[in-house]
Design a protein around this motif. Structure first.
Motif, PDB file in Angstrom:
ATOM      1  N   GLY A   1      40.753  91.552  77.391  1.00 42.80           N
ATOM      2  CA  GLY A   1      41.251  91.161  76.079  1.00 42.80           C
ATOM      3  C   GLY A   1      41.416  92.315  75.117  1.00 42.80           C
ATOM      4  N   PHE A   2      40.378  93.132  74.997  1.00 41.05           N
ATOM      5  CA  PHE A   2      40.433  94.232  74.037  1.00 41.05           C
ATOM      6  C   PHE A   2      41.109  95.472  74.599  1.00 41.05           C
ATOM      7  N   GLY A   3      41.072  95.638  75.919  1.00 41.79           N
ATOM      8  CA  GLY A   3      41.779  96.760  76.533  1.00 41.79           C
ATOM      9  C   GLY A   3      43.283  96.587  76.441  1.00 41.79           C
ATOM     10  N   ALA A   4      43.733  95.343  76.442  1.00 45.67           N
ATOM     11  CA  ALA A   4      45.170  95.071  76.368  1.00 45.67           C
ATOM     12  C   ALA A   4      45.776  95.561  75.062  1.00 45.67           C
ATOM     13  N   ARG A   5      44.953  95.654  74.024  1.00 40.94           N
ATOM     14  CA  ARG A   5      45.480  96.077  72.719  1.00 40.94           C
ATOM     15  C   ARG A   5      46.002  97.513  72.763  1.00 40.94           C
ATOM     16  N   ARG A   6      45.518  98.290  73.716  1.00 39.65           N
ATOM     17  CA  ARG A   6      46.022  99.659  73.853  1.00 39.65           C
ATOM     18  C   ARG A   6      47.476  99.667  74.300  1.00 39.65           C
ATOM     19  N   LEU A   7      47.931  98.542  74.824  1.00 38.26           N
ATOM     20  CA  LEU A   7      49.316  98.440  75.284  1.00 38.26           C
ATOM     21  C   LEU A   7      50.244  97.912  74.197  1.00 38.26           C
ATOM     22  N   ALA A   8      49.699  97.715  72.989  1.00 39.33           N
ATOM     23  CA  ALA A   8      50.487  97.110  71.909  1.00 39.33           C
ATOM     24  C   ALA A   8      51.767  97.888  71.625  1.00 39.33           C
ATOM     25  N   GLY A   9      51.699  99.216  71.679  1.00 39.58           N
ATOM     26  CA  GLY A   9      52.882 100.025  71.411  1.00 39.58           C
ATOM     27  C   GLY A   9      53.990  99.767  72.411  1.00 39.58           C
ATOM     28  N   LEU A  10      53.597  99.570  73.662  1.00 38.99           N
ATOM     29  CA  LEU A  10      54.574  99.292  74.714  1.00 38.99           C
ATOM     30  C   LEU A  10      55.274  97.967  74.471  1.00 38.99           C
ATOM     31  N   PHE A  11      54.546  97.029  73.853  1.00 37.68           N
ATOM     32  CA  PHE A  11      55.088  95.700  73.624  1.00 37.68           C
ATOM     33  C   PHE A  11      55.607  95.519  72.206  1.00 37.68           C
ATOM     34  N   ALA A  12      56.126  96.618  71.643  1.00 36.26           N
ATOM     35  CA  ALA A  12      56.669  96.568  70.286  1.00 36.26           C
ATOM     36  C   ALA A  12      58.119  96.111  70.263  1.00 36.26           C
ATOM     37  N   THR A  13      58.704  95.880  71.432  1.00 36.04           N
ATOM     38  CA  THR A  13      60.098  95.447  71.491  1.00 36.04           C
ATOM     39  C   THR A  13      60.202  94.064  72.129  1.00 36.04           C
ATOM     40  N   PRO A  14      61.166  93.260  71.692  1.00 35.81           N
ATOM     41  CA  PRO A  14      61.362  91.924  72.266  1.00 35.81           C
ATOM     42  C   PRO A  14      61.642  91.958  73.768  1.00 35.81           C
ATOM     43  N   THR A  15      62.301  93.016  74.239  1.00 27.97           N
ATOM     44  CA  THR A  15      62.628  93.103  75.667  1.00 27.97           C
ATOM     45  C   THR A  15      61.374  93.130  76.531  1.00 27.97           C
ATOM     46  N   THR A  16      60.385  93.911  76.106  1.00 29.43           N
ATOM     47  CA  THR A  16      59.146  93.989  76.877  1.00 29.43           C
ATOM     48  C   THR A  16      58.425  92.656  76.875  1.00 29.43           C
ATOM     49  N   TRP A  17      58.463  91.978  75.723  1.00 28.93           N
ATOM     50  CA  TRP A  17      57.834  90.662  75.656  1.00 28.93           C
ATOM     51  C   TRP A  17      58.543  89.675  76.574  1.00 28.93           C
ATOM     52  N   ARG A  18      59.862  89.812  76.669  1.00 24.42           N
ATOM     53  CA  ARG A  18      60.617  88.921  77.555  1.00 24.42           C
ATOM     54  C   ARG A  18      60.164  89.120  78.997  1.00 24.42           C
ATOM     55  N   VAL A  19      59.955  90.394  79.372  1.00 20.34           N
ATOM     56  CA  VAL A  19      59.502  90.686  80.739  1.00 20.34           C
ATOM     57  C   VAL A  19      58.116  90.106  80.980  1.00 20.34           C
ATOM     58  N   LEU A  20      57.195  90.318  80.021  1.00 19.51           N
ATOM     59  CA  LEU A  20      55.833  89.805  80.175  1.00 19.51           C
ATOM     60  C   LEU A  20      55.831  88.285  80.299  1.00 19.51           C
ATOM     61  N   ASP A  21      56.572  87.622  79.413  1.00 18.55           N
ATOM     62  CA  ASP A  21      56.599  86.165  79.475  1.00 18.55           C
ATOM     63  C   ASP A  21      57.282  85.679  80.747  1.00 18.55           C
ATOM     64  N   GLY A  22      58.246  86.442  81.240  1.00 16.42           N
ATOM     65  CA  GLY A  22      58.880  86.084  82.507  1.00 16.42           C
ATOM     66  C   GLY A  22      57.889  86.148  83.655  1.00 16.42           C
ATOM     67  N   ILE A  23      57.066  87.191  83.652  1.00 17.41           N
ATOM     68  CA  ILE A  23      56.028  87.331  84.696  1.00 17.41           C
ATOM     69  C   ILE A  23      55.003  86.211  84.579  1.00 17.41           C
ATOM     70  N   ILE A  24      54.584  85.925  83.342  1.00 15.38           N
ATOM     71  CA  ILE A  24      53.613  84.860  83.123  1.00 15.38           C
ATOM     72  C   ILE A  24      54.189  83.516  83.576  1.00 15.38           C
ATOM     73  N   ALA A  25      55.463  83.278  83.238  1.00 14.72           N
ATOM     74  CA  ALA A  25      56.105  82.017  83.634  1.00 14.72           C
ATOM     75  C   ALA A  25      56.147  81.887  85.158  1.00 14.72           C
ATOM     76  N   ALA A  26      56.579  82.951  85.837  1.00 11.20           N
ATOM     77  CA  ALA A  26      56.670  82.901  87.298  1.00 11.20           C
ATOM     78  C   ALA A  26      55.296  82.701  87.930  1.00 11.20           C
ATOM     79  N   THR A  27      54.291  83.397  87.383  1.00 10.03           N
ATOM     80  CA  THR A  27      52.933  83.284  87.925  1.00 10.03           C
ATOM     81  C   THR A  27      52.389  81.870  87.764  1.00 10.03           C
ATOM     82  N   MET A  28      52.526  81.323  86.560  1.00 10.09           N
ATOM     83  CA  MET A  28      51.951  80.001  86.294  1.00 10.09           C
ATOM     84  C   MET A  28      52.687  78.885  87.028  1.00 10.09           C
ATOM     85  N   ILE A  29      54.008  78.947  87.049  1.00 11.42           N
ATOM     86  CA  ILE A  29      54.763  77.925  87.775  1.00 11.42           C
ATOM     87  C   ILE A  29      54.467  78.018  89.269  1.00 11.42           C
ATOM     88  N   GLY A  30      54.397  79.258  89.769  1.00  7.12           N
ATOM     89  CA  GLY A  30      54.069  79.451  91.184  1.00  7.12           C
ATOM     90  C   GLY A  30      52.691  78.921  91.523  1.00  7.12           C
TER      91      GLY A  30
END
Length: 199
Positions: A162-191
């Motif tokens: 949880g707290f280590g992920a915050r170090r990645l906040a800069g990487l996730f400063a763009t909507p495109t990166t969030w789209r990728v993360l949510d895409g991975i989460i969606a595929a993982t959870m549906i799978g």
């Protein structure tokens, strides 16, 4: 012979660190910086309760009532697929994925989702209650020491994730990166949901 404390820690850590819906949710909350302490604390306390139940002999009860596992299995599968579809919708709407948005999810909504991802997943009962409970009881008088090690592993993992992920906040400063993360989460959870329903 290894200490029950160390065996409990290592065993639980390998189980908890497996990719799953709960870990994906904790990662997302950590990156967004939304209610991270509450989420990781809830996950840790949930594991503490489940591990304690397993050590106390609840694993035997669940094993003898397969009907209860069937209900949890299909209920959990439905929840995972639904949550995965919501993540897929977020991935298609990048304007809602910026980490600097001013209206984060309310604490109650986050905690309810976290509780559902934890307690509606039948694998959490198999892993923490049945498996860890059985392994702990093999240590007889050292079973609660095994439990302390397992709960410690849970705390280390969830707080680190949880707290280590915050170090990645800069990487996730763009909507495109969030789209990728949510895409991975969606595929993982549906799978996971589909695999859980047909497995």
């Amino acid at each position: 012979m290894s200490s029950p404390l160390i065996v409990g820690f290592l065993t639980a850590f390998t189980l908890i660190a497996a990719i799953g819906a709960q870990n994906a949710f904790v990662l997302r909350q950590g990156i967004r910086g939304e209610h991270v302490l509450a989420v990781v604390a809830l996950c840790t306390v949930s594991d503490m309760v489940l591990i304690g139940a397993g050590i106390a002999g609840f694993g035997v009860l669940i094993s003898s009532h397969p009907g209860a596992l069937a209900v949890a299995k299909f209920g959990g599968a439905a929840f995972l697929i639904t949550y995965g579809l919501l993540a897929a919708r977020r991935a298609c709407q990048p304007s809602t994925l910026t980490p600097s948005e001013k209206a984060p999810a309310r604490l109650l909504e986050v905690l309810v989702t976290c509780l559902a991802l934890t307690w509606l997943n039948p694998h959490v009962y198999l892993d923490t209650v049945v498996l860890l409970g059985a392994l702990a009881n093999e240590h007889r008088e050292g079973r609660w020491l095994f439990g302390v090690g397992a709960v410690t592993a849970s705390a280390v993992w969830f707080f680190g994730l949880g707290f280590g992920a915050r170090r990645l906040a800069g990487l996730f400063a763009t909507p495109t990166t969030w789209r990728v993360l949510d895409g991975i989460i969606a595929a993982t959870m549906i799978g996971l949901g589909v695999w859980m329903a047909v497995g």
